[in-house]
Design a protein around this motif. Structure first.
Motif, PDB file in Angstrom:
ATOM      1  N   MET A 295      15.624  30.041  36.755  1.00 37.24           N
ATOM      2  CA  MET A 295      17.192  30.139  36.415  1.00 37.24           C
ATOM      3  C   MET A 295      17.785  31.083  37.536  1.00 37.24           C
ATOM      4  SD  MET A 295      18.377  28.374  33.770  1.00 37.24           S
ATOM      5  CE  MET A 295      19.805  29.102  33.003  1.00 37.24           C
ATOM      6  N   ASN A 296      16.938  31.947  37.983  1.00 37.01           N
ATOM      7  CA  ASN A 296      17.413  32.831  39.215  1.00 37.01           C
ATOM      8  C   ASN A 296      17.507  31.969  40.302  1.00 37.01           C
ATOM      9  OD1 ASN A 296      17.910  35.056  37.573  1.00 37.01           O
ATOM     10  ND2 ASN A 296      15.901  35.925  37.852  1.00 37.01           N
ATOM     11  N   GLN A 297      16.443  31.071  40.499  1.00 36.99           N
ATOM     12  CA  GLN A 297      16.618  30.065  41.744  1.00 36.99           C
ATOM     13  C   GLN A 297      17.868  29.415  41.607  1.00 36.99           C
ATOM     14  OE1 GLN A 297      12.544  28.797  41.164  1.00 36.99           O
ATOM     15  NE2 GLN A 297      12.089  29.124  43.191  1.00 36.99           N
ATOM     16  N   LEU A 298      18.208  28.570  40.773  1.00 41.21           N
ATOM     17  CA  LEU A 298      19.156  27.909  40.454  1.00 41.21           C
ATOM     18  C   LEU A 298      20.508  28.576  40.750  1.00 41.21           C
ATOM     19  CD1 LEU A 298      18.162  26.005  37.415  1.00 41.21           C
ATOM     20  CD2 LEU A 298      18.402  24.896  39.601  1.00 41.21           C
ATOM     21  N   LYS A 299      20.537  29.878  40.284  1.00 40.49           N
ATOM     22  CA  LYS A 299      21.858  30.674  40.293  1.00 40.49           C
ATOM     23  C   LYS A 299      22.152  31.017  41.808  1.00 40.49           C
ATOM     24  CE  LYS A 299      21.833  32.450  35.591  1.00 40.49           C
ATOM     25  NZ  LYS A 299      21.700  33.758  34.885  1.00 40.49           N
ATOM     26  N   HIS A 300      20.928  31.359  42.490  1.00 39.96           N
ATOM     27  CA  HIS A 300      21.050  31.741  43.929  1.00 39.96           C
ATOM     28  C   HIS A 300      21.532  30.684  44.826  1.00 39.96           C
ATOM     29  CE1 HIS A 300      20.095  33.531  47.541  1.00 39.96           C
ATOM     30  NE2 HIS A 300      19.175  32.642  48.077  1.00 39.96           N
ATOM     31  N   LYS A 301      21.127  29.508  44.441  1.00 36.34           N
ATOM     32  CA  LYS A 301      21.599  28.168  45.305  1.00 36.34           C
ATOM     33  C   LYS A 301      22.862  27.588  44.856  1.00 36.34           C
ATOM     34  CE  LYS A 301      17.546  26.972  47.202  1.00 36.34           C
ATOM     35  NZ  LYS A 301      17.117  26.212  48.752  1.00 36.34           N
ATOM     36  N   LEU A 302      23.295  28.137  43.537  1.00 36.95           N
ATOM     37  CA  LEU A 302      24.738  27.370  43.161  1.00 36.95           C
ATOM     38  C   LEU A 302      25.599  28.844  43.158  1.00 36.95           C
ATOM     39  CD1 LEU A 302      23.208  25.047  40.514  1.00 36.95           C
ATOM     40  CD2 LEU A 302      24.261  24.643  42.606  1.00 36.95           C
ATOM     41  N   ALA A 303      25.852  29.495  44.131  1.00 39.97           N
ATOM     42  CA  ALA A 303      26.537  30.712  44.170  1.00 39.97           C
ATOM     43  C   ALA A 303      27.962  30.630  43.447  1.00 39.97           C
ATOM     44  CB  ALA A 303      26.463  31.506  45.554  1.00 39.97           C
ATOM     45  N   ASP A 304      28.598  29.351  43.993  1.00 41.30           N
ATOM     46  CA  ASP A 304      29.965  29.120  43.447  1.00 41.30           C
ATOM     47  C   ASP A 304      30.129  28.527  42.069  1.00 41.30           C
ATOM     48  OD1 ASP A 304      30.877  30.057  45.927  1.00 41.30           O
ATOM     49  OD2 ASP A 304      30.628  28.127  46.907  1.00 41.30           O
ATOM     50  N   VAL A 305      28.855  28.504  41.264  1.00 43.91           N
ATOM     51  CA  VAL A 305      28.969  27.496  40.268  1.00 43.91           C
ATOM     52  C   VAL A 305      28.624  28.380  38.919  1.00 43.91           C
ATOM     53  CG1 VAL A 305      27.895  25.862  38.809  1.00 43.91           C
ATOM     54  CG2 VAL A 305      28.354  25.423  41.175  1.00 43.91           C
ATOM     55  N   SER A 306      29.180  28.584  37.900  1.00 40.95           N
ATOM     56  CA  SER A 306      28.888  29.342  36.798  1.00 40.95           C
ATOM     57  C   SER A 306      27.349  28.501  35.906  1.00 40.95           C
ATOM     58  CB  SER A 306      29.808  29.516  35.868  1.00 40.95           C
ATOM     59  OG  SER A 306      29.541  30.262  34.596  1.00 40.95           O
ATOM     60  N   VAL A 307      26.448  29.253  36.207  1.00 40.60           N
ATOM     61  CA  VAL A 307      25.038  28.632  35.508  1.00 40.60           C
ATOM     62  C   VAL A 307      24.889  29.247  34.225  1.00 40.60           C
ATOM     63  CG1 VAL A 307      22.697  28.160  35.908  1.00 40.60           C
ATOM     64  CG2 VAL A 307      24.181  28.181  37.775  1.00 40.60           C
ATOM     65  N   GLU A 308      25.008  28.567  33.227  1.00 42.04           N
ATOM     66  CA  GLU A 308      24.946  29.300  31.876  1.00 42.04           C
ATOM     67  C   GLU A 308      24.123  28.342  30.718  1.00 42.04           C
ATOM     68  OE1 GLU A 308      28.859  30.012  30.203  1.00 42.04           O
ATOM     69  OE2 GLU A 308      29.702  29.606  32.068  1.00 42.04           O
ATOM     70  N   SER A 309      23.472  29.252  30.002  1.00 40.30           N
ATOM     71  CA  SER A 309      22.849  28.621  28.629  1.00 40.30           C
ATOM     72  C   SER A 309      23.715  27.887  27.731  1.00 40.30           C
ATOM     73  CB  SER A 309      21.771  29.372  27.953  1.00 40.30           C
ATOM     74  OG  SER A 309      21.457  28.824  27.024  1.00 40.30           O
ATOM     75  N   SER A 310      23.355  26.947  27.210  1.00 46.29           N
ATOM     76  CA  SER A 310      24.065  26.101  26.294  1.00 46.29           C
ATOM     77  C   SER A 310      24.269  26.953  25.052  1.00 46.29           C
ATOM     78  CB  SER A 310      23.363  24.773  25.648  1.00 46.29           C
ATOM     79  OG  SER A 310      22.031  24.825  25.185  1.00 46.29           O
ATOM     80  N   GLU A 311      23.506  27.889  24.986  1.00 45.25           N
ATOM     81  CA  GLU A 311      23.689  29.004  23.651  1.00 45.25           C
ATOM     82  C   GLU A 311      25.127  29.309  23.706  1.00 45.25           C
ATOM     83  OE1 GLU A 311      22.341  30.528  20.546  1.00 45.25           O
ATOM     84  OE2 GLU A 311      20.525  30.290  21.959  1.00 45.25           O
ATOM     85  N   ASN A 312      25.820  29.508  25.058  1.00 37.11           N
ATOM     86  CA  ASN A 312      27.098  30.066  25.239  1.00 37.11           C
ATOM     87  C   ASN A 312      28.338  29.150  24.717  1.00 37.11           C
ATOM     88  OD1 ASN A 312      25.890  32.246  26.359  1.00 37.11           O
ATOM     89  ND2 ASN A 312      26.461  31.659  28.573  1.00 37.11           N
ATOM     90  N   TYR A 313      27.628  27.741  24.521  1.00 30.95           N
ATOM     91  CA  TYR A 313      28.623  26.706  23.888  1.00 30.95           C
ATOM     92  C   TYR A 313      28.217  26.408  22.539  1.00 30.95           C
ATOM     93  CZ  TYR A 313      30.071  26.740  28.854  1.00 30.95           C
ATOM     94  OH  TYR A 313      30.553  26.980  29.917  1.00 30.95           O
ATOM     95  N   GLY A 314      27.509  27.294  21.631  1.00 27.43           N
ATOM     96  CA  GLY A 314      27.370  26.956  20.395  1.00 27.43           C
ATOM     97  C   GLY A 314      25.971  26.183  20.121  1.00 27.43           C
ATOM     98  N   VAL A 315      25.169  25.689  21.104  1.00 24.86           N
ATOM     99  CA  VAL A 315      24.018  24.912  20.960  1.00 24.86           C
ATOM    100  C   VAL A 315      22.895  25.427  21.372  1.00 24.86           C
ATOM    101  CG1 VAL A 315      23.097  22.712  21.022  1.00 24.86           C
ATOM    102  CG2 VAL A 315      25.495  23.078  20.955  1.00 24.86           C
ATOM    103  N   ALA A 316      21.867  26.056  20.651  1.00 23.51           N
ATOM    104  CA  ALA A 316      20.855  26.598  20.981  1.00 23.51           C
ATOM    105  C   ALA A 316      19.946  25.544  22.127  1.00 23.51           C
ATOM    106  CB  ALA A 316      19.852  26.748  20.101  1.00 23.51           C
ATOM    107  N   PRO A 317      19.547  26.211  23.479  1.00 24.09           N
ATOM    108  CA  PRO A 317      19.069  25.339  24.270  1.00 24.09           C
ATOM    109  C   PRO A 317      17.860  24.646  23.949  1.00 24.09           C
ATOM    110  CG  PRO A 317      18.714  27.655  24.801  1.00 24.09           C
ATOM    111  CD  PRO A 317      19.589  27.507  23.780  1.00 24.09           C
ATOM    112  N   ASP A 318      16.754  25.179  22.851  1.00 28.03           N
ATOM    113  CA  ASP A 318      15.629  24.506  22.559  1.00 28.03           C
ATOM    114  C   ASP A 318      15.896  23.415  21.619  1.00 28.03           C
ATOM    115  OD1 ASP A 318      14.073  26.335  24.064  1.00 28.03           O
ATOM    116  OD2 ASP A 318      14.078  27.739  22.465  1.00 28.03           O
ATOM    117  N   TRP A 319      17.102  23.190  21.198  1.00 28.82           N
ATOM    118  CA  TRP A 319      17.288  22.272  20.033  1.00 28.82           C
ATOM    119  C   TRP A 319      18.655  21.368  20.319  1.00 28.82           C
ATOM    120  CZ3 TRP A 319      13.752  22.354  16.537  1.00 28.82           C
ATOM    121  CH2 TRP A 319      12.916  23.463  16.442  1.00 28.82           C
TER     122      TRP A 319
END
Length: 358
Positions: A295-319
Motif C-alpha cells: 500500500m505504501n508503494q502504491l501511495k508513493h507512486k500515485l502521489a496525486d491520487v488519494s489511495v484509500e481502503s474501501s472501508e472508508n466507503y462503507g464496505v469492508a475490504p475483505d468482503w
C-alpha cells in the motif's frame, strides 16, 4: 485458496448491508487437490476434478450453515446463495475458450435448503467476452461518484482494476492488471512455510532488484490491452522460476521485495496506460489492503491520487468480492444483467448464472 469467505447480505432499494460474515477453513487435503488441478499437475485427473467438485460443494454448504448459525438466521429467511466456486482453469485466450469453476451447486442447494446461483462466467464467454472480471458491475453500483473519476483496485491473488467515470455516459472499464498476492504468497510459502507476507514485512526487509522487476514487467499479459483477464494458470512458481535463472545472486527476501514491486508497478502501468482519463481516487479492496508495504508503494507512486481502503466507503475490504457475488445472484433472480460489455468484451449485456432451486 486456504479459505472460504461467506457473507450474509441484505439488499434494500437504496442500501446494501453486510449482516454477518464467516471465514471457513478448507481441509488441507482439499487445498492440495485444488492446487494440483489449478497448476495442471501430472497427478491431476478427471477423478480428482470430480471429487474436488463434490468436496468443495460440501464445504461450501458447511460454510453457509455455520454463517446462518452465527447470525441466528433460518435458511427459510434467505432468498438465495450466490456461489462463485473455485476457478480451476480460466482460459479466455484459447480458440475454444472456457472458464471452469467447481463447487457442486446441487449439493449446496440440497444441503442448505436454499436456492443457489452459480456458474456466473460462462454466459459472458458464450457472448464473446472474457467471463471476467465481473465485480466491476457491482463496483459501479456502490463506488461511482458524479463528482470525480475513480478507480477500484481489488488485490486478491490476481489484481483487477475498475474505472468509474464521473460522467455516467462514459463506459465503465475493468480488467485484470497482473499478479496481486499470488506470486508473493507462493514465494513465502515455499521458503518460510507461511501463507502470506504479513504487512509485507519480508518484502520490506530487502530492496527490489530493478533488473528483475524490469524483466517481469515485460510480461505479455501486463503489456496487453483490455479487455483481458488472467489467473494462477499464468502466474505461478514455475513461471517465476523461468525468470529467475539469470538472478541466482539474489537472496529470497530480495526476490520477495521484487515481487511486491512487480505487483505495484503492473498496477501503476495499467492506471497510466489503460484508463481513458486521470483518476482522483483509488479505492482499494481485497487481501492486499492489509499489505502495508504494498500500500505504501502504491501511495508513493500515485502521489496525486488519494489511495484509500474501501472501508472508508462503507464496505469492508475483505468482503467486497463476497458481497459482489451476492449482488450478482440478486441480479440473476431479478432478470437483470450481471456483466458489462465494455469490461468483458461480450457482445451484449446478459443475465448471468445458473439457478439451482431447492
Amino acid at each position: 485458496m486456504d479459505g472460504i469467505d461467506a457473507a450474509l447480505v441484505e439488499f434494500s432499494q437504496d442500501d446494501i448491508k453486510l449482516i454477518a460474515q464467516h471465514s471457513h477453513t478448507l481441509p488441507i487435503t482439499l487445498t492440495q487437490k485444488l492446487k494440483l488441478l489449478t497448476l495442471d499437475s501430472p497427478e491431476a485427473n478427471i477423478d480428482m476434478l470430480g471429487s474436488a467438485d463434490t468436496e468443495l460443494g460440501l464445504v461450501f454448504s458447511d460454510a453457509v450453515n455455520q454463517l446462518l448459525t452465527k447470525a441466528s438466521i433460518e435458511a427459510s429467511q434467505i432468498t438465495a446463495i450466490g456461489s462463485h466456486g473455485h476457478t480451476v482453469r480460466h482460459r479466455p485466450d484459447l480458440k475454444s475458450n472456457f472458464s471452469m469453476q467447481i463447487g457442486d451447486a446441487n449439493r449446496i442447494s440440497f444441503l442448505t435448503g436454499i436456492t443457489t446461483i452459480a456458474d456466473f462466467r460462462r454466459k459472458d464467454i458464450a457472448a464473446g467476452g472474457e467471463g471476467a472480471p465481473l465485480a466491476p458491475a457491482f463496483h459501479q453500483q456502490v463506488f461511482r461518484s458524479n463528482n470525480e473519476n475513480r478507480a477500484v483496485l481489488n488485490i486478491g491473488g490476481i489484481a483487477n482494476l475498475t474505472y468509474l467515470a464521473a460522467d455516467i455516459t462514459n463506459p465503465c472499464l475493468g480488467f485484470d492488471t497482473g499478479p496481486g498476492n499470488t506470486l508473493m504468497d507462493a514465494w513465502i510459502f515455499k521458503h518460510k512455510n507461511m501463507a502470506y507476507d504479513k504487512d509485507g514485512q519480508w518484502a520490506a526487509s530487502s530492496k527490489a532488484d530493478k533488473s528483475l522487476v524490469s524483466q517481469l514487467m515485460k510480461d505479455k499479459f501486463v503489456l496487453s490491452t483490455p479487455p483481458k483477464s488472467s489467473g494462477r494458470e499464468h502466474y505461478h512458481l514455475p513461471w517465476l522460476k523461468q525468470h529467475l535463472t539469470q538472478y541466482t545472486q539474489l537472496n529470497n527476501s530480495e526476490i520477495q521485495s521484487s515481487l511486491s514491486q512487480f505487483t505495484c508497478d503492473s498496477i501503476i502501468y495499467a492506471i497510466e496506460n489503460h484508463l481513458p482519463e486521470k483518476i482522483k481516487t483509488l479505492i482499494v479492496c481485497g487481501g492486499g489492503t492489509h499489505n502495508k508495504h504494498l500500500m505504501n508503494q502504491l501511495k508513493h507512486k500515485l502521489a496525486d491520487v488519494s489511495v484509500e481502503s474501501s472501508e472508508n466507503y462503507g464496505v469492508a475490504p475483505d468482503w467486497v468480492e463476497a458481497i459482489a457475488f451476492a449482488w450478482l445472484a440478486r441480479q440473476t433472480l431479478q432478470h437483470l444483467p450481471g456483466n458489462i460489455p465494455s469490461v468483458t468484451g461480450a457482445s451484449q449485456s446478459l443475465v448471468l448464472g445458473a439457478i439451482y432451486p431447492v
